[in-house]
Design a protein around this motif. Structure first.
Motif, PDB file in Angstrom:
ATOM      1  N   VAL A  79       0.801  -1.398   0.057  1.00 51.85           N
ATOM      2  CA  VAL A  79      -0.123  -0.109   0.099  1.00 51.85           C
ATOM      3  C   VAL A  79       0.882   1.090   0.084  1.00 51.85           C
ATOM      4  O   VAL A  79       0.609   2.520  -0.710  1.00 51.85           O
ATOM      5  CB  VAL A  79      -0.996  -0.042   1.211  1.00 51.85           C
ATOM      6  N   LYS A  80       1.821   1.115   0.612  1.00 50.56           N
ATOM      7  CA  LYS A  80       2.755   2.400   0.856  1.00 50.56           C
ATOM      8  C   LYS A  80       3.457   2.571  -0.668  1.00 50.56           C
ATOM      9  O   LYS A  80       4.190   3.783  -0.499  1.00 50.56           O
ATOM     10  CB  LYS A  80       3.673   2.086   1.804  1.00 50.56           C
ATOM     11  N   LYS A  81       3.622   1.962  -1.534  1.00 54.30           N
ATOM     12  CA  LYS A  81       3.945   2.009  -2.774  1.00 54.30           C
ATOM     13  C   LYS A  81       2.999   3.080  -3.722  1.00 54.30           C
ATOM     14  O   LYS A  81       3.235   3.379  -4.903  1.00 54.30           O
ATOM     15  CB  LYS A  81       4.419   0.817  -3.458  1.00 54.30           C
ATOM     16  N   GLY A  82       1.992   3.060  -3.222  1.00 52.50           N
ATOM     17  CA  GLY A  82       0.752   3.606  -4.021  1.00 52.50           C
ATOM     18  C   GLY A  82       0.464   4.911  -3.422  1.00 52.50           C
ATOM     19  O   GLY A  82       0.977   5.518  -2.672  1.00 52.50           O
ATOM     20  N   GLU A  83      -0.900   5.392  -3.585  1.00 45.35           N
ATOM     21  CA  GLU A  83      -1.536   6.684  -3.275  1.00 45.35           C
ATOM     22  C   GLU A  83      -2.754   6.516  -2.548  1.00 45.35           C
ATOM     23  O   GLU A  83      -3.461   7.492  -2.311  1.00 45.35           O
ATOM     24  CB  GLU A  83      -1.609   7.508  -4.368  1.00 45.35           C
ATOM     25  N   ASN A  84      -3.174   5.266  -1.951  1.00 44.52           N
ATOM     26  CA  ASN A  84      -4.586   5.087  -1.379  1.00 44.52           C
ATOM     27  C   ASN A  84      -4.373   5.338   0.066  1.00 44.52           C
ATOM     28  O   ASN A  84      -4.062   4.147   0.760  1.00 44.52           O
ATOM     29  CB  ASN A  84      -4.933   3.784  -1.797  1.00 44.52           C
ATOM     30  N   THR A  85      -4.419   6.282   0.636  1.00 49.77           N
ATOM     31  CA  THR A  85      -4.282   6.486   2.226  1.00 49.77           C
ATOM     32  C   THR A  85      -5.604   5.915   2.882  1.00 49.77           C
ATOM     33  O   THR A  85      -5.089   5.308   4.028  1.00 49.77           O
ATOM     34  CB  THR A  85      -4.240   8.049   2.363  1.00 49.77           C
ATOM     35  N   GLN A  86      -6.614   5.931   2.386  1.00 47.77           N
ATOM     36  CA  GLN A  86      -7.886   5.311   3.135  1.00 47.77           C
ATOM     37  C   GLN A  86      -7.481   3.783   3.377  1.00 47.77           C
ATOM     38  O   GLN A  86      -7.616   3.235   4.394  1.00 47.77           O
ATOM     39  CB  GLN A  86      -9.113   5.468   2.183  1.00 47.77           C
ATOM     40  N   LEU A  87      -6.934   3.214   2.339  1.00 48.86           N
ATOM     41  CA  LEU A  87      -6.787   1.737   2.092  1.00 48.86           C
ATOM     42  C   LEU A  87      -5.389   1.474   3.215  1.00 48.86           C
ATOM     43  O   LEU A  87      -5.573   0.308   4.244  1.00 48.86           O
ATOM     44  CB  LEU A  87      -6.337   1.308   0.937  1.00 48.86           C
ATOM     45  N   PHE A  88      -4.635   2.274   3.392  1.00 46.10           N
ATOM     46  CA  PHE A  88      -3.432   2.364   4.298  1.00 46.10           C
ATOM     47  C   PHE A  88      -3.879   2.308   5.676  1.00 46.10           C
ATOM     48  O   PHE A  88      -3.369   1.538   6.510  1.00 46.10           O
ATOM     49  CB  PHE A  88      -2.546   3.467   3.944  1.00 46.10           C
ATOM     50  N   ARG A  89      -4.978   3.196   6.086  1.00 42.29           N
ATOM     51  CA  ARG A  89      -5.435   3.429   7.320  1.00 42.29           C
ATOM     52  C   ARG A  89      -6.095   2.077   7.509  1.00 42.29           C
ATOM     53  O   ARG A  89      -6.089   1.522   8.861  1.00 42.29           O
ATOM     54  CB  ARG A  89      -6.451   4.514   7.647  1.00 42.29           C
ATOM     55  N   ASP A  90      -6.850   1.631   6.746  1.00 41.99           N
ATOM     56  CA  ASP A  90      -7.636   0.241   6.956  1.00 41.99           C
ATOM     57  C   ASP A  90      -6.618  -1.064   7.202  1.00 41.99           C
ATOM     58  O   ASP A  90      -6.866  -1.840   8.231  1.00 41.99           O
ATOM     59  CB  ASP A  90      -8.598  -0.266   5.764  1.00 41.99           C
ATOM     60  N   VAL A  91      -5.427  -0.989   6.560  1.00 40.97           N
ATOM     61  CA  VAL A  91      -4.600  -1.913   6.807  1.00 40.97           C
ATOM     62  C   VAL A  91      -3.937  -1.813   8.270  1.00 40.97           C
ATOM     63  O   VAL A  91      -3.690  -2.739   9.074  1.00 40.97           O
ATOM     64  CB  VAL A  91      -3.333  -2.054   5.711  1.00 40.97           C
ATOM     65  N   VAL A  92      -3.593  -0.521   8.536  1.00 40.49           N
ATOM     66  CA  VAL A  92      -3.043  -0.345   9.985  1.00 40.49           C
ATOM     67  C   VAL A  92      -3.936  -0.734  11.117  1.00 40.49           C
ATOM     68  O   VAL A  92      -3.585  -1.237  12.026  1.00 40.49           O
ATOM     69  CB  VAL A  92      -2.618   1.371  10.132  1.00 40.49           C
ATOM     70  N   SER A  93      -5.312  -0.271  10.750  1.00 43.70           N
ATOM     71  CA  SER A  93      -6.283  -0.842  11.793  1.00 43.70           C
ATOM     72  C   SER A  93      -6.375  -2.382  11.996  1.00 43.70           C
ATOM     73  O   SER A  93      -6.461  -2.835  13.098  1.00 43.70           O
ATOM     74  CB  SER A  93      -7.780  -0.190  11.400  1.00 43.70           C
ATOM     75  N   LYS A  94      -6.214  -3.109  10.851  1.00 45.98           N
ATOM     76  CA  LYS A  94      -6.302  -4.430  11.005  1.00 45.98           C
ATOM     77  C   LYS A  94      -5.093  -4.979  11.751  1.00 45.98           C
ATOM     78  O   LYS A  94      -5.007  -5.996  12.398  1.00 45.98           O
ATOM     79  CB  LYS A  94      -6.443  -5.137   9.558  1.00 45.98           C
ATOM     80  N   ILE A  95      -3.898  -4.428  11.551  1.00 46.04           N
ATOM     81  CA  ILE A  95      -2.568  -4.911  12.087  1.00 46.04           C
ATOM     82  C   ILE A  95      -2.676  -4.687  13.675  1.00 46.04           C
ATOM     83  O   ILE A  95      -2.220  -5.394  14.330  1.00 46.04           O
ATOM     84  CB  ILE A  95      -1.469  -4.274  11.354  1.00 46.04           C
ATOM     85  N   ASN A  96      -3.253  -3.436  14.057  1.00 45.20           N
ATOM     86  CA  ASN A  96      -3.331  -3.158  15.276  1.00 45.20           C
ATOM     87  C   ASN A  96      -2.314  -3.346  16.210  1.00 45.20           C
ATOM     88  O   ASN A  96      -2.654  -3.866  17.232  1.00 45.20           O
ATOM     89  CB  ASN A  96      -4.680  -3.945  16.023  1.00 45.20           C
ATOM     90  N   GLY A  97      -1.274  -2.662  15.647  1.00 50.33           N
ATOM     91  CA  GLY A  97       0.003  -2.866  16.525  1.00 50.33           C
ATOM     92  C   GLY A  97       0.824  -4.130  16.707  1.00 50.33           C
ATOM     93  O   GLY A  97       1.703  -4.507  17.570  1.00 50.33           O
ATOM     94  N   ARG A  98       0.077  -5.188  16.037  1.00 55.56           N
ATOM     95  CA  ARG A  98       0.947  -6.561  16.440  1.00 55.56           C
ATOM     96  C   ARG A  98       2.143  -6.854  15.585  1.00 55.56           C
ATOM     97  O   ARG A  98       2.663  -7.865  15.941  1.00 55.56           O
ATOM     98  CB  ARG A  98      -0.151  -7.474  15.858  1.00 55.56           C
ATOM     99  N   LEU A  99       2.607  -5.756  14.803  1.00 54.47           N
ATOM    100  CA  LEU A  99       3.726  -6.117  13.937  1.00 54.47           C
ATOM    101  C   LEU A  99       4.931  -5.186  14.461  1.00 54.47           C
ATOM    102  O   LEU A  99       5.834  -4.827  13.830  1.00 54.47           O
ATOM    103  CB  LEU A  99       3.831  -6.103  12.634  1.00 54.47           C
ATOM    104  N   GLY A 100       4.619  -4.425  15.680  1.00 53.17           N
ATOM    105  CA  GLY A 100       5.378  -3.427  15.949  1.00 53.17           C
ATOM    106  C   GLY A 100       5.307  -2.188  15.414  1.00 53.17           C
ATOM    107  O   GLY A 100       4.546  -1.785  14.732  1.00 53.17           O
ATOM    108  N   ASP A 101       6.041  -1.037  16.033  1.00 54.01           N
ATOM    109  CA  ASP A 101       6.058   0.445  15.375  1.00 54.01           C
ATOM    110  C   ASP A 101       6.638   0.430  14.099  1.00 54.01           C
ATOM    111  O   ASP A 101       5.884   1.635  13.257  1.00 54.01           O
ATOM    112  CB  ASP A 101       7.060   1.396  16.501  1.00 54.01           C
ATOM    113  N   LYS A 102       7.125  -0.195  13.491  1.00 60.16           N
ATOM    114  CA  LYS A 102       7.608  -0.245  12.181  1.00 60.16           C
ATOM    115  C   LYS A 102       6.367  -0.132  11.279  1.00 60.16           C
ATOM    116  O   LYS A 102       6.291   0.375   9.972  1.00 60.16           O
ATOM    117  CB  LYS A 102       8.630  -1.474  11.535  1.00 60.16           C
ATOM    118  N   TYR A 103       5.369  -1.012  11.616  1.00 59.21           N
ATOM    119  CA  TYR A 103       4.156  -1.219  10.764  1.00 59.21           C
ATOM    120  C   TYR A 103       2.903  -0.397  11.330  1.00 59.21           C
ATOM    121  O   TYR A 103       1.679  -1.077  11.519  1.00 59.21           O
ATOM    122  CB  TYR A 103       3.754  -2.608  10.478  1.00 59.21           C
TER     123      TYR A 103
END
Length: 436
Positions: A79-103
Motif C-alpha cells: 500500500v505504501k507504494k501507492g497513493e491510497n491513504t484510506q486503504l493504508f489506514r484500514d491495513v494499519v487498523s487490521k494490524i492493530n500494533g501486532r507487528l511493532g512500530d515499524k508497521y
C-alpha cells in the motif's frame, strides 16, 4: 461388479501442452501444503495484490495468526507504494500494533500523499477545463482518462469508473473504444460489478478483427470471471480454456496464469463431459501440476485419489478472492459427476466396493445415490438388503419395435387421408360456402 456390454471404450490419455517435457520450474502455489503467501503475492501487482492479501488475512482463520500477520505485513508494504491513504489506514487498523512500530500509522506519509493528491487533482481540473475550451476531442478524452487513473490510484473506484466512461463520447478510433472498455472492465472487477464486466466485454467483442491476441486473452479472462461469479461454470470453463497462452503475466493486475488453469480446471471438472474434458487444458496446466493431476485422475477413473486430493487443496482454494464462494458447489458437482461416471459402465455395482473406492460409508453412499436417482441423474435402483445397485437400461429392441409400429400407424393414417382427399376431388364433392 458386472460390466455392461455397452460400456465406454478404453480411456484415452489426457493431452497436455509440451509433449511431456518438464517445462516449468516455478514453485507450485495451489498445493495441499499451507499457502506460500510470498510466492502467491508475487504473481500479482497493483490493487488486486493488496486486496488478495487482505482477503487472506480476513479468511485464514483466527488460529493461523502467523499467516494473517504475514499477509498484513505484505499488504502494508504494498500500500505504501501507492497513493491510497484510506486503504493504508484500514491495513494499519487490521494490524492493530501486532507487528511493532515499524508497521504502525504513518501520519506524515498520509498527509504528504493527500497533499500531493490535491495538487494533482487541481492540475488535472485546469488541464481538462482548458481542453474543453479548445474543443479538442482527443485532449478531452485523455483528460477524462487521466482523471480515471487518478481516482483509481486513490481508491475512489466509482469516480474512476465514471471518468473512464466519459471518454466514450470522445473516442475517435476502435483502439480508443477498446482502451475505454478495458479500463471499465478493470474497475468493474475491483468493484464486483460483473454485469458491467460482461457488458463491456461484449462491446469489445463486436469488432474481433481489431483485437490483438493479448487483449483477446484478457477479455476471455474477464468474461470467465463474470461467468464464474454467476455460477455458470460451463461457460466460465470455456472462456478460461480459450485464453491464449501468450497472455503470460500481462494481466496480473487482475488474474495470474495459474488462476486461469485452476479456475478453468475446477469449472470443467464440475461441468464438462468426458469428450470435452479429454480435449481441454492444453495451455496452462504445466503451471499448476496439481490441477493437471486432478484432471488425469478423474479422467482415468481414479476417483478416490481425485477427491482426496481435492480435499487437500480445499483450505488454500478457500483463500482465493474469486473462487472461495464456489468451492463447496464445485466440489459437490465434481463428486456427483464422479459417482455418475463410476456407475455408467456396469449393470450392477457392489455398494461396499464402491464405498471403498470413494472413501465413504455404505449408508452415506446410499443416501448420495438415492438423491441422484431421485433427480434422474442415475437410471438405477438400489437393493438395500444385498447392498447392490442395479442399472435400469432401456430395452433397445423393444423401443425400436415400438417406434417402427408407431411410424407404420402414422404412415397408414396419412395414406388413408390422401386417398380420401383424392376421391373427394375426383367426384367433385366439396362443401360450398354459405352466401352472406
Amino acid at each position: 461388479m458386472e460390466r455392461d456390454d455397452e460400456s465406454n471404450g478404453p480411456m484415452m490419455e489426457l493431452c497436455t501442452n509440451g509433449g511431456g517435457e518438464e517445462t516449468s520450474n516455478r514453485r507450485p502455489i495451489i498445493t495441499g501444503e499451507p499457502l506460500d503467501i510470498e510466492a502467491y503475492a508475487a504473481m500479482y501487482k497493483g490493487r488486486t495484490k493488496i486486496m488478495r492479501l487482505l482477503f487472506i488475512a480476513n479468511h485464514c482463520g483466527g488460529g493461523n495468526q502467523t499467516m494473517q500477520l504475514e499477509a498484513l505485513r505484505m499488504a502494508y508494504d504494498e500500500v505504501k507504494k501507492g497513493e491510497n491513504t484510506q486503504l493504508f489506514r484500514d491495513v494499519v487498523s487490521k494490524i492493530n500494533g501486532r507487528l511493532g512500530d515499524k508497521y504502525g500509522m504513518d501520519s506524515a506519509w498520509c498527509e504528504m500523499i493527500d497533499r500531493r493528491a490535491e495538487q494533482r487533482k487541481g492540475k488535472l481540473e485546469n488541464e481538462l477545463s482548458s481542453y474543453r475550451t479548445n474543443l479538442i476531442k482527443e485532449s478531452i478524452r485523455m483528460g477524462h482518462n487521466d482523471f480515471g487513473d487518478f481516482y483509481y490510484a486513490c481508491g475512489l473506484l466509482n469516480e474512476a469508473f465514471k471518468n473512464y466512461i466519459k471518454t466514450r463520447d470522445y473516442c475517435t478510433t476502435a483502439k480508443h473504444i477498446i482502451h475505454m472498455c478495458m479500463n471499465a472492465i478493470l474497475v468493474s472487477i475491483e468493484m464486483g460489478q460483473f454485469s458491467h464486466v460482461s457488458s463491456y466485454v461484449n462491446k469489445v467483442d463486436q469488432n474481433p478483427e481489431t483485437l490483438d491476441p493479448i487483449v483477446a486473452a484478457k477479455l476471455r479472462c474477464a468474461s470467465g470471471l463474470a461467468h464464474l461469479e454467476l455460477k455458470k461454470y460451463k461457460l466460465a470453463a470455456r472462456k478460461f480454456l480459450d485464453v491464449n497462452p501468450e497472455l503470460g503475466s500481462s494481466y496480473n493486475e487482475v488474474i495470474a496464469p495459474q488462476d486461469v488453469a485452476t479456475y478453468g480446471g475446477l469449472c470443467a471438472l464440475a461441468s464438462f463431459d468426458r469428450s470435452e474434458l479429454k480435449a481441454s487444458f492444453r495451455n496452462f496446466l504445466e503451471l499448476v501440476p496439481e490441477v493437471r493431476e486432478l484432471i488425469n485422475d478423474f479422467y482415468s477413473s481414479r476417483y478416490a485419489s481425485c477427491l482426496e486430493y481435492l480435499g487437500s487443496l480445499r483450505a488454500n482454494l478457500l483463500l482465493d478472492i474469486h473462487l472461495h464462494d464456489h468451492v463447496d458447489t464445485l466440489y459437490d458437482q465434481i463428486r456427483k459427476k464422479a459417482l455418475i461416471q463410476y456407475t455408467l459402465p456396469f449393470v450392477s455395482v457392489d455398494l461396499s466396493r464402491m464405498a471403498d473406492a470413494f472413501k465413504t460409508s455404505v449408508s452415506g453412499l446410499e443416501k448420495e445415490l438415492e438423491a441422484l436417482i431421485t433427480d434422474d441423474q442415475i437410471q438405477a435402483r438400489i437393493d438395500s438388503h444385498n447392498k447392490i445397485l442395479y442399472a435400469r437400461h432401456a430395452d433397445q429392441r423393444s423401443a425400436t419395435f415400438q417406434k417402427v409400429l408407431q411410424m407404420g400407424n402414422e404412415f397408414d393414417r396419412d395414406v388413408r387421408s390422401m386417398m380420401l382427399r383424392a376421391n373427394l376431388l375426383k367426384h367433385e364433392y366439396h362443401a360450398k360456402g354459405r352466401k352472406p
